[in-house]
Design a protein around this motif. Structure first.
Motif, mmCIF file in Angstrom:
data_model
loop_
_atom_site.group_PDB
_atom_site.id
_atom_site.type_symbol
_atom_site.label_atom_id
_atom_site.label_comp_id
_atom_site.label_asym_id
_atom_site.label_seq_id
_atom_site.Cartn_x
_atom_site.Cartn_y
_atom_site.Cartn_z
ATOM 1 N N ALA A 627 0.833 -1.214 0.000
ATOM 2 C CA ALA A 627 0.000 0.000 0.000
ATOM 3 C C ALA A 627 0.859 1.252 0.000
ATOM 4 C CB ALA A 627 -0.929 -0.005 1.209
ATOM 5 N N ALA A 628 2.016 1.174 0.693
ATOM 6 C CA ALA A 628 2.935 2.325 0.734
ATOM 7 C C ALA A 628 3.535 2.575 -0.652
ATOM 8 C CB ALA A 628 4.030 2.080 1.759
ATOM 9 N N TYR A 629 3.925 1.524 -1.335
ATOM 10 C CA TYR A 629 4.457 1.676 -2.704
ATOM 11 C C TYR A 629 3.395 2.264 -3.633
ATOM 12 C CZ TYR A 629 8.710 -1.028 -1.663
ATOM 13 O OH TYR A 629 9.915 -1.443 -1.166
ATOM 14 N N ASP A 630 2.160 1.772 -3.493
ATOM 15 C CA ASP A 630 1.076 2.258 -4.340
ATOM 16 C C ASP A 630 0.820 3.745 -4.098
ATOM 17 O OD1 ASP A 630 -1.003 2.002 -6.210
ATOM 18 O OD2 ASP A 630 -2.480 1.697 -4.623
ATOM 19 N N GLY A 631 0.826 4.135 -2.811
ATOM 20 C CA GLY A 631 0.618 5.548 -2.479
ATOM 21 C C GLY A 631 1.722 6.427 -3.034
ATOM 22 N N ARG A 632 2.968 5.971 -2.881
ATOM 23 C CA ARG A 632 4.087 6.781 -3.380
ATOM 24 C C ARG A 632 4.051 6.861 -4.904
ATOM 25 N NH1 ARG A 632 10.310 5.571 -1.704
ATOM 26 N NH2 ARG A 632 10.103 3.950 -3.296
ATOM 27 N N ALA A 633 3.597 5.798 -5.547
ATOM 28 C CA ALA A 633 3.477 5.806 -7.008
ATOM 29 C C ALA A 633 2.488 6.877 -7.453
ATOM 30 C CB ALA A 633 3.033 4.436 -7.500
ATOM 31 N N SER A 634 1.343 6.994 -6.729
ATOM 32 C CA SER A 634 0.332 8.002 -7.106
ATOM 33 C C SER A 634 0.877 9.419 -6.935
ATOM 34 C CB SER A 634 -0.937 7.816 -6.271
ATOM 35 O OG SER A 634 -0.710 8.137 -4.926
ATOM 36 N N VAL A 635 1.704 9.611 -5.885
ATOM 37 C CA VAL A 635 2.315 10.943 -5.666
ATOM 38 C C VAL A 635 3.313 11.233 -6.785
ATOM 39 C CG1 VAL A 635 3.789 12.306 -4.144
ATOM 40 C CG2 VAL A 635 1.947 10.918 -3.181
ATOM 41 N N CYS A 636 4.145 10.228 -7.112
ATOM 42 C CA CYS A 636 5.132 10.401 -8.193
ATOM 43 C C CYS A 636 4.434 10.740 -9.501
ATOM 44 C CB CYS A 636 5.961 9.131 -8.355
ATOM 45 S SG CYS A 636 7.121 8.845 -7.000
ATOM 46 N N LEU A 637 3.316 10.072 -9.772
ATOM 47 C CA LEU A 637 2.561 10.327 -10.992
ATOM 48 C C LEU A 637 2.054 11.762 -11.022
ATOM 49 C CD1 LEU A 637 1.850 8.488 -13.396
ATOM 50 C CD2 LEU A 637 -0.379 8.135 -12.340
ATOM 51 N N GLN A 638 1.587 12.227 -9.862
ATOM 52 C CA GLN A 638 1.082 13.602 -9.778
ATOM 53 C C GLN A 638 2.211 14.621 -9.918
ATOM 54 O OE1 GLN A 638 -1.590 14.017 -6.493
ATOM 55 N NE2 GLN A 638 -2.004 16.178 -6.889
ATOM 56 N N MET A 639 3.402 14.227 -9.499
ATOM 57 C CA MET A 639 4.567 15.126 -9.607
ATOM 58 C C MET A 639 5.197 15.070 -10.998
ATOM 59 S SD MET A 639 6.268 14.241 -5.894
ATOM 60 C CE MET A 639 7.754 15.211 -6.067
ATOM 61 N N GLY A 640 4.668 14.199 -11.851
ATOM 62 C CA GLY A 640 5.201 14.076 -13.199
ATOM 63 C C GLY A 640 6.335 13.081 -13.309
ATOM 64 N N GLU A 641 6.626 12.393 -12.214
ATOM 65 C CA GLU A 641 7.704 11.396 -12.233
ATOM 66 C C GLU A 641 7.110 10.040 -12.634
ATOM 67 O OE1 GLU A 641 10.855 11.949 -11.765
ATOM 68 O OE2 GLU A 641 10.668 14.061 -11.211
ATOM 69 N N THR A 642 6.842 9.892 -13.916
ATOM 70 C CA THR A 642 6.116 8.721 -14.399
ATOM 71 C C THR A 642 6.913 7.436 -14.205
ATOM 72 O OG1 THR A 642 5.215 10.173 -16.105
ATOM 73 C CG2 THR A 642 4.783 7.828 -16.349
ATOM 74 N N PHE A 643 8.204 7.490 -14.499
ATOM 75 C CA PHE A 643 9.022 6.274 -14.383
ATOM 76 C C PHE A 643 9.154 5.829 -12.922
ATOM 77 C CE2 PHE A 643 13.113 3.950 -14.222
ATOM 78 C CZ PHE A 643 12.762 2.913 -15.079
ATOM 79 N N ALA A 644 9.311 6.806 -12.010
ATOM 80 C CA ALA A 644 9.380 6.484 -10.573
ATOM 81 C C ALA A 644 8.078 5.830 -10.126
ATOM 82 C CB ALA A 644 9.652 7.749 -9.766
ATOM 83 N N ALA A 645 6.950 6.370 -10.658
ATOM 84 C CA ALA A 645 5.644 5.784 -10.328
ATOM 85 C C ALA A 645 5.573 4.349 -10.846
ATOM 86 C CB ALA A 645 4.529 6.616 -10.935
ATOM 87 N N PHE A 646 6.115 4.142 -12.073
ATOM 88 C CA PHE A 646 6.145 2.819 -12.678
ATOM 89 C C PHE A 646 6.952 1.844 -11.818
ATOM 90 C CE2 PHE A 646 7.973 -0.277 -15.675
ATOM 91 C CZ PHE A 646 6.802 -0.807 -16.218
ATOM 92 N N GLN A 647 8.117 2.301 -11.310
ATOM 93 C CA GLN A 647 8.976 1.446 -10.474
ATOM 94 C C GLN A 647 8.276 1.057 -9.163
ATOM 95 O OE1 GLN A 647 12.483 4.065 -10.454
ATOM 96 N NE2 GLN A 647 13.640 2.350 -11.342
ATOM 97 N N ASP A 648 7.630 2.065 -8.538
ATOM 98 C CA ASP A 648 6.940 1.773 -7.268
ATOM 99 C C ASP A 648 5.785 0.802 -7.468
ATOM 100 O OD1 ASP A 648 8.547 3.144 -5.548
ATOM 101 O OD2 ASP A 648 7.367 4.988 -5.560
ATOM 102 N N THR A 649 5.051 0.971 -8.571
ATOM 103 C CA THR A 649 3.936 0.066 -8.838
ATOM 104 C C THR A 649 4.442 -1.349 -9.077
ATOM 105 O OG1 THR A 649 2.703 1.910 -9.799
ATOM 106 C CG2 THR A 649 1.879 -0.305 -10.256
ATOM 107 N N ASN A 650 5.569 -1.466 -9.798
ATOM 108 C CA ASN A 650 6.171 -2.793 -10.009
ATOM 109 C C ASN A 650 6.595 -3.424 -8.683
ATOM 110 O OD1 ASN A 650 5.881 -3.064 -12.752
ATOM 111 N ND2 ASN A 650 7.846 -2.118 -13.253
ATOM 112 N N ALA A 651 7.153 -2.594 -7.796
ATOM 113 C CA ALA A 651 7.569 -3.098 -6.483
ATOM 114 C C ALA A 651 6.367 -3.609 -5.697
ATOM 115 C CB ALA A 651 8.278 -1.985 -5.701
#
Length: 831
Positions: A627-651
């Motif tokens: 759940a923590a990875y998913d939450g951080r992915a949504s924040v990264c996506l909102q910040m425009g960090e698409t690849f970071a969001a992709f990595q967190d979702t994969n994790a």
């Protein structure tokens, strides 16, 4: 002679004897005088003189059948053989009705000599001479009943006796016993009832009636018989203190029973009397007095060397002493008493069993040996099997425990206790369906077995048979339950409703539970969660407030209240929620749930960096928290960090594979332009959870983007099947239907979209476009005007209305719309 006969007939025997003696002195050969004097002596119990006179009468008159008869009557007890001879000679001389008593008495002598067939012949001869002689019917019936096992013929004989004399109690009692022998208990009870009606104060009749009623399983009526016995004042009954005491004890009049036996032991101090007294004192819960009684019995039983004999009687005294010590919770003394009982009588299964129970309560592993020994001595010892099952169950050896329950059920096939315990063992062994079978059998045997319903409901819950679980919980709440069980049932049913998503009913059950336990903070926590799921956020906040009143350091309550504040959707609620999340973290810095909620809270407030930090801390605390990875992915996506969001979702997906996570990764892939990868993620999400509507919606959008309108239509339809109020899916399907030229369906979908979202400019804009394509310009102009009233600063919509108005010939209005569109666009460009 006549003078003597006159006195004889009036029982003035002394005067009669004097007269007969005077006659004999005058005429020594007078057989009649000898006969009468012999009879007079017999009545005075001067049997020797009587026999001499009767022998002289026989000698003087060998055809005097009365002399033979009376001599036979006197000799019946002291010389049965000579008596039979005399009766036989008497009937040889006179076999008419006048002499039927000779047949009768000879039949009695034959009965006493166990010559049953000869006895029956004589009694039948009596009846041939005089059919009204009840005694003959009774004797024939008793011989057939007691010695020849001819019960039906015996009943016929007793019935004949009753027909002659309907008030003959003995005939009714005998026939009742004959009916009992052929297991015709209703008729046996009827006959005993008739006998009691004739002699209501006969204790033995009441005892027989109670016995027959008990065999008929009419226990209440049988108990009533014992109570009637207790109220009787019959002398023969009162003269039996043991029986009287036992009856009083059965009627729960223990004090009367004890008093009766104390009087008896004062006059007759025997060991057996003291043992019975001790047993009744045990029933009366007077264990100290019982112990004293058993010790007195032991003293009386001791030999001169002050040693108890190795008999069962002595062993039983120690056994009963042990039971008293167990009642007093003196387990060591009890164990020693049972050991002494076993020493005195090595074949005493109950003593071994009770010693095993003591050992079990003292947590001694060797207690199992005593249970084994008890079963070796008595393989049908039900309690030993059950206790051995309890021992193995306490050690977690459920299979062995179940095997012992199986043996117990073989002994008592209708034992509620055995089925119930086997059911609970199977539950512990995780064989829930087998447990349900046993608990159902238990309920069939006892419809009000509360614990069986309760445990069966839990088993149904475990196998996800929620309907049957709810039925059992409902039945329980209709029964009279203790406060503790009532509370547990309400909690369990509430949790079941939550699992079913029926939060309204769950909330009602938890509210009912708060009446039984108003200080239990966990119940108010559950109520708060239910209100939150029901979107009654103010009520949820109140419930969490109550939790915090009862438990001011409840982290879960702060988190729950914070989430409820968040759902209000205004900034003040978000700030209040933030305070609650911070308090929760202050109380427990390692609370991942609080940090994740705070992260989403900060994200909602636009504080993305701080939100990212909270999710990162949660990951540091627990690297396996998806759940923590998913939450951080949504924040990264909102910040425009698409690849970071992709990595967190994969994790997160490495930790768990869920439809929402796969859908999120699909969205990220879609944003990165990898549409095939996105579609693959959506399809995988659908395979993981075929009822996840968002995956179908996103997949439909890709099909739409790829102009695969038929597939898009199917997927939008699936979304609406799962979520009929999804306005985006309705609008998109309407557009898809337009492109597929499904005009009527498109109209229907636009109508639904307007109903679901009457203040959406996009819905009216798209329908206006649809009507424009159909050249229905008036309707198109009306819809685009409605869209502009909702969203007035949209240049594109002004331009579109201008085009439509131009087609309608409203040139002036069209020009004004073009000007307005240019003005709005220039303002946007200048910004």
């Amino acid at each position: 002679m006549k003078h003597g006969i006159y006195f004889f007939d009036r029982s003035v025997l002394t005067a009669a004897i004097q007269d007969f003696t005077a006659v004999i002195k005058e005429d020594p050969s007078n057989a009649q005088a000898r006969l009468y004097r012999g009879r007079a002596y017999a009545k005075q119990q001067q049997y020797r003189n009587a026999i001499q006179d009767l022998a002289a009468a026989v000698h003087l008159d060998p055809s005097c059948w009365l002399a033979f008869y009376y001599r036979g009557c006197i000799l019946r007890q002291i010389d049965p053989k000579r008596a039979v001879q005399d009766f036989s000679v008497s009937v040889l001389i006179n076999d008419t009705q006048e002499n039927f008593c000779s047949f009768l008495h000879r039949g009695i002598v034959y009965s006493e000599q166990c010559q049953w067939s000869l006895a029956i012949c004589d009694f039948e001869s009596v009846l041939a001479l005089d059919s009204s002689v009840i005694f003959a019917y009774l004797n024939i019936g008793l011989i057939l009943l007691l010695h020849l096992d001819q019960y039906y013929e015996a009943i016929r004989q007793f019935t004949n006796a009753i027909e002659i004399d309907p008030l003959n109690v003995q005939a009714y009692v005998c026939r009742a016993q004959a009916y009992h022998k052929i297991h015709n208990l209703p008729n046996a009870v009827k006959d005993i009832n008739r006998a009691i009606h004739l002699y209501p104060n006969k204790s033995q009749l009441c005892i027989l009636r109670g016995q027959y009623l008990m065999e008929l399983k009419k226990y209440e009526l049988a108990s009533l018989c014992i109570h009637q016995l207790a109220e009787m004042d019959e002398e023969s009954f009162m003269a039996q203190p043991v029986q009287q005491a036992l009856i009083q004890s059965f009627c729960q009049n223990h004090n009367k029973a004890i008093e009766c036996l104390r009087e008896a032991t004062a006059t007759q101090p025997e060991p057996s009397m003291f043992v019975i007294l001790g047993k009744i004192q045990m029933k009366a819960k007077k264990t100290k007095d019982a112990l004293r009684s058993f010790k007195k019995a032991m003293k009386l039983l001791m030999t001169s060397a002050k040693i108890l004999p190795n008999t069962f009687e002595a062993a039983e005294m120690y056994y009963l002493t042990g039971l008293c010590y167990m009642e007093q919770k003196s387990l060591l003394r009890a164990r020693d008493a049972f050991s002494m009982a076993v020493r005195l009588h090595s074949s005493y299964p109950d003593a071994f069993y009770q010693r095993g129970l003591c050992g079990m309560q003292l947590r001694q592993a060797k207690c199992i040996r005593d249970f084994n020994r008890a079963l070796a001595l008595c393989p049908s010892h039900f309690q030993a099997y059950m206790s051995r099952a309890a021992y193995y169950g306490s050690k977690g050896r459920y299979s062995k425990a179940i095997l012992n329950c199986n043996e117990a059920i073989k002994i008592l096939p209708n034992s509620v206790r055995a089925y119930f315990y086997r059911g609970t063992l199977k539950y512990q062994n995780k064989t829930f369906r087998a447990a349900i079978e046993d608990l159902s059998e238990c309920i069939d045997l006892n419809k009000t077995c509360i614990l069986a319903y309760y445990n069966r409901a839990i088993c149904y819950h475990q196998i996800k048979d929620f309907r049957k679980a709810l039925k059992d919980y409902g039945i329980l709440l209709l029964l009279e339950l203790s406060k503790e069980i009532d509370f547990k049932v309400l909690i369990n049913r509430g949790l079941l409703y939550m699992e079913l998503g029926d939060y309204a009913n769950a909330c009602e059950d938890f509210k009912e539970a708060t009446l039984l336990s108003p200080d239990d903070s966990q119940i108010f926590q559950a109520i708060g969660i239910c209100y939150h799921r029901l979107h009654e956020f103010e009520e949820a906040v109140r419930s969490f407030d109550q939790v915090l009143k009862l438990d001011p350091v409840s982290v879960d309550a702060y988190v729950g209240r914070g989430n409820s504040y968040m759902e209000n959707g205004h900034e003040a609620g978000c700030k209040q929620a933030q305070k609650d999340f911070l308090r929760a973290i202050h109380l427990n810095p390692k609370c991942i749930k609080a940090r994740i909620c705070l992260g989403y809270n900060l994200q909602a407030l636009g504080k993305l960096q701080r939100a990212w930090s909270q999710f990162t801390v949660a990951i540091c605390i627990d690297p396996k928290c998806h759940a923590a990875y998913d939450g951080r992915a949504s924040v990264c996506l909102q910040m425009g960090e698409t690849f970071a969001a992709f990595q967190d979702t994969n994790a997160a997906l490495k930790l768990t594979t869920t439809a929402p996570l796969l859908t999120n990764r699909g969205v990220i892939n879609q944003l990165m332009g990898y549409l095939p990868c996105a579609m693959k993620d959506y399809q995988q999400a659908i395979s993981v959870d075929p009822n996840y509507a968002l995956a179908y919606f996103n997949a439909a959008n890709i099909y739409f983007h790829n102009r695969q309108f038929s597939q898009a239509y199917c997927y939008y339809s699936k979304v609406l099947q799962l979520d009929p109020r999804n306005e985006s899916a309705v609008m998109n399907r309407a557009i898809t239907n337009t492109l597929l030229n499904n005009i009527e369906e498109a109209k229907e979908d636009f109508e639904k979209a307007v109903c679901l979202c009457p203040f959406s400019a996009a819905v009216y804009f798209n329908r206006a476009n649809f009507y424009n394509g159909l050249k229905q310009y008036e309707l198109a102009e009306k819809d685009i005007s409605t869209a502009l009233s909702i969203q007035p600063n949209d240049a594109l919509m002004y331009k579109f209305r201008a085009d439509i108005r131009g087609k309608l010939g409203f040139n002036k209005e069209a020009v004004e719309d073009y000007k307005q569109a240019i003005s709005i666009q220039e303002q946007i460009d200048s910004m």
